[in-house]
Structures are given as C-alpha cells and as structure tokens.
Motif scaffolding. Structure first.
Motif, mmCIF file in Angstrom:
data_model
loop_
_atom_site.group_PDB
_atom_site.id
_atom_site.type_symbol
_atom_site.label_atom_id
_atom_site.label_comp_id
_atom_site.label_asym_id
_atom_site.label_seq_id
_atom_site.Cartn_x
_atom_site.Cartn_y
_atom_site.Cartn_z
ATOM 1 N N ASN A 1 0.864 -1.181 0.000
ATOM 2 C CA ASN A 1 0.000 0.000 0.000
ATOM 3 C C ASN A 1 0.899 1.229 0.000
ATOM 4 N N ILE A 2 0.655 2.131 -0.934
ATOM 5 C CA ILE A 2 1.365 3.411 -0.997
ATOM 6 C C ILE A 2 0.299 4.486 -0.820
ATOM 7 N N SER A 3 0.469 5.324 0.208
ATOM 8 C CA SER A 3 -0.561 6.313 0.538
ATOM 9 C C SER A 3 0.064 7.680 0.802
ATOM 10 N N ARG A 4 -0.797 8.661 0.959
ATOM 11 C CA ARG A 4 -0.389 10.051 1.220
ATOM 12 C C ARG A 4 0.686 10.498 0.237
ATOM 13 N N ILE A 5 0.397 10.299 -1.047
ATOM 14 C CA ILE A 5 1.325 10.642 -2.120
ATOM 15 C C ILE A 5 1.242 12.149 -2.363
ATOM 16 N N HIS A 6 2.378 12.828 -2.245
ATOM 17 C CA HIS A 6 2.433 14.283 -2.432
ATOM 18 C C HIS A 6 3.583 14.650 -3.356
ATOM 19 N N VAL A 7 3.290 15.427 -4.374
ATOM 20 C CA VAL A 7 4.340 15.993 -5.222
ATOM 21 C C VAL A 7 4.918 17.182 -4.462
ATOM 22 N N THR A 8 6.208 17.117 -4.142
ATOM 23 C CA THR A 8 6.826 18.169 -3.331
ATOM 24 C C THR A 8 7.698 19.120 -4.137
ATOM 25 N N ALA A 9 8.079 18.719 -5.351
ATOM 26 C CA ALA A 9 8.895 19.613 -6.179
ATOM 27 C C ALA A 9 8.737 19.246 -7.653
ATOM 28 N N VAL A 10 8.666 20.279 -8.487
ATOM 29 C CA VAL A 10 8.649 20.119 -9.940
ATOM 30 C C VAL A 10 9.575 21.177 -10.509
ATOM 31 N N GLU A 11 10.498 20.759 -11.371
ATOM 32 C CA GLU A 11 11.390 21.710 -12.026
ATOM 33 C C GLU A 11 11.261 21.541 -13.534
ATOM 34 N N LEU A 12 11.023 22.646 -14.222
ATOM 35 C CA LEU A 12 10.916 22.673 -15.684
ATOM 36 C C LEU A 12 11.933 23.665 -16.230
ATOM 37 N N PRO A 13 13.215 23.284 -16.256
ATOM 38 C CA PRO A 13 14.242 24.247 -16.672
ATOM 39 C C PRO A 13 14.178 24.620 -18.149
ATOM 40 N N SER A 14 13.568 23.773 -18.969
ATOM 41 C CA SER A 14 13.486 24.058 -20.394
ATOM 42 C C SER A 14 12.105 23.659 -20.894
ATOM 43 N N ALA A 15 11.300 24.642 -21.252
ATOM 44 C CA ALA A 15 9.959 24.364 -21.771
ATOM 45 C C ALA A 15 9.650 25.363 -22.879
ATOM 46 N N SER A 16 9.002 24.870 -23.934
ATOM 47 C CA SER A 16 8.621 25.769 -25.024
ATOM 48 C C SER A 16 7.294 25.326 -25.616
ATOM 49 N N ILE A 17 6.580 26.295 -26.137
ATOM 50 C CA ILE A 17 5.316 26.065 -26.830
ATOM 51 C C ILE A 17 5.427 26.723 -28.193
ATOM 52 N N SER A 18 5.038 25.975 -29.235
ATOM 53 C CA SER A 18 5.061 26.558 -30.573
ATOM 54 C C SER A 18 3.773 26.201 -31.309
ATOM 55 N N LEU A 19 3.401 27.068 -32.232
ATOM 56 C CA LEU A 19 2.212 26.833 -33.042
ATOM 57 C C LEU A 19 2.578 25.998 -34.256
ATOM 58 N N LEU A 20 1.732 25.039 -34.567
ATOM 59 C CA LEU A 20 1.885 24.227 -35.769
ATOM 60 C C LEU A 20 0.834 24.711 -36.760
ATOM 61 N N PRO A 21 1.232 25.406 -37.812
ATOM 62 C CA PRO A 21 0.276 26.028 -38.719
ATOM 63 C C PRO A 21 -0.785 25.048 -39.224
ATOM 64 N N GLY A 22 -2.043 25.425 -39.002
ATOM 65 C CA GLY A 22 -3.169 24.647 -39.491
ATOM 66 C C GLY A 22 -3.511 23.414 -38.691
ATOM 67 N N SER A 23 -2.720 23.103 -37.650
ATOM 68 C CA SER A 23 -3.028 21.860 -36.949
ATOM 69 C C SER A 23 -3.082 21.966 -35.432
ATOM 70 N N GLY A 24 -2.279 22.787 -34.809
ATOM 71 C CA GLY A 24 -2.352 22.840 -33.362
ATOM 72 C C GLY A 24 -1.159 23.443 -32.672
ATOM 73 N N ILE A 25 -0.798 22.845 -31.557
ATOM 74 C CA ILE A 25 0.215 23.382 -30.661
ATOM 75 C C ILE A 25 1.183 22.258 -30.285
ATOM 76 N N LYS A 26 2.475 22.578 -30.230
ATOM 77 C CA LYS A 26 3.493 21.615 -29.802
ATOM 78 C C LYS A 26 4.105 22.104 -28.495
ATOM 79 N N LEU A 27 4.118 21.229 -27.493
ATOM 80 C CA LEU A 27 4.713 21.521 -26.195
ATOM 81 C C LEU A 27 5.939 20.631 -26.034
ATOM 82 N N VAL A 28 7.085 21.238 -25.712
ATOM 83 C CA VAL A 28 8.317 20.478 -25.484
ATOM 84 C C VAL A 28 8.868 20.868 -24.117
ATOM 85 N N ILE A 29 9.089 19.856 -23.274
ATOM 86 C CA ILE A 29 9.679 20.060 -21.948
ATOM 87 C C ILE A 29 10.951 19.231 -21.904
#
Length: 114
Positions: free
Chosen positions: A17-45
């Motif tokens: 049994n694994i309980s009381r699960i808590h995310v205590t830290a998140v680091e995103l040192p490199s993240a980008s969002i770009s538009l894909l013409p005519g189709s959508g969005i690209k997210l890169v982390i």
C-alpha cells in the motif's frame, strides 16, 4: 489516490500500500510552446524533474514493514502535440493527439522500521 495491490514473488504474495502521495517539487528548466500552422500546438519540456513523498507498507507471509519514502525522477523529456479544430460551431476545444515521454534517472529512498 492511494496505490494498493499484491504481486506474486517466489513462494508467496507480497501485499503493498502506498498512501499520502504528495508531489513536493517540480522543475521545468526548459519548456517551449510553438504553433503548428493549421493543426495545433506543440509543447516540449526538456530535462525536467519531479520529487514525490509518500507513506508505504508491505506485508508478506514472513514479515511486514512500513515507513516513508521519496521518489526523485530526473532527466524527464516530454513532447506533446495538441490539435485545435478550426470549426466555429461551438466552444473552442483542444485534444491531445500525440505524446512521448522519457525519463533518465529514478532514485527511490525507503525509510522503514527494518
């Protein structure tokens, strides 16, 4: 949510049994969002990391133990493509059309009575 289950190893079952699960830290040192013409969005982390704290307990026919644990996941890379339909008939929507995730290192530390 808690994670509860059992696995069969060798001569018997292991209940966990694994309980009381808590995310205590998140680091995103490199993240980008770009538009894909005519189709959508690209997210890169790139090179992200995540730390999770939890309680755990384990029971077999021979012993039982419990304690606290920490999981650190690093070198996480995510590429996701979202589509955005162009119809103007209703509210704007977005859907995930592709996702690729890799992780490089996972460090698990369990502190228990044994």
């Amino acid at each position: 949510p808690d994670l509860t289950g059992h696995e069969k190893f060798g001569l018997g079952n292991v209940k966990y049994n694994i309980s009381r699960i808590h995310v205590t830290a998140v680091e995103l040192p490199s993240a980008s969002i770009s538009l894909l013409p005519g189709s959508g969005i690209k997210l890169v982390i790139g090179n992200a990391s995540l730390t999770i704290d939890m309680n755990w307990n384990i029971r077999t026919w021979m012993f039982k133990d419990s304690g606290r644990g920490t999981v650190h996941i690093s070198k996480v890379f995510v590429t996701a493509i979202f589509s955005t339909p162009l119809d103007n008939t209703g509210p704007r929507s977005i859907s995930l059309t592709s996702c690729r995730t890799t992780s490089g290192d996972i460090d698990i530390k369990l502190n228990g009575k044994s």
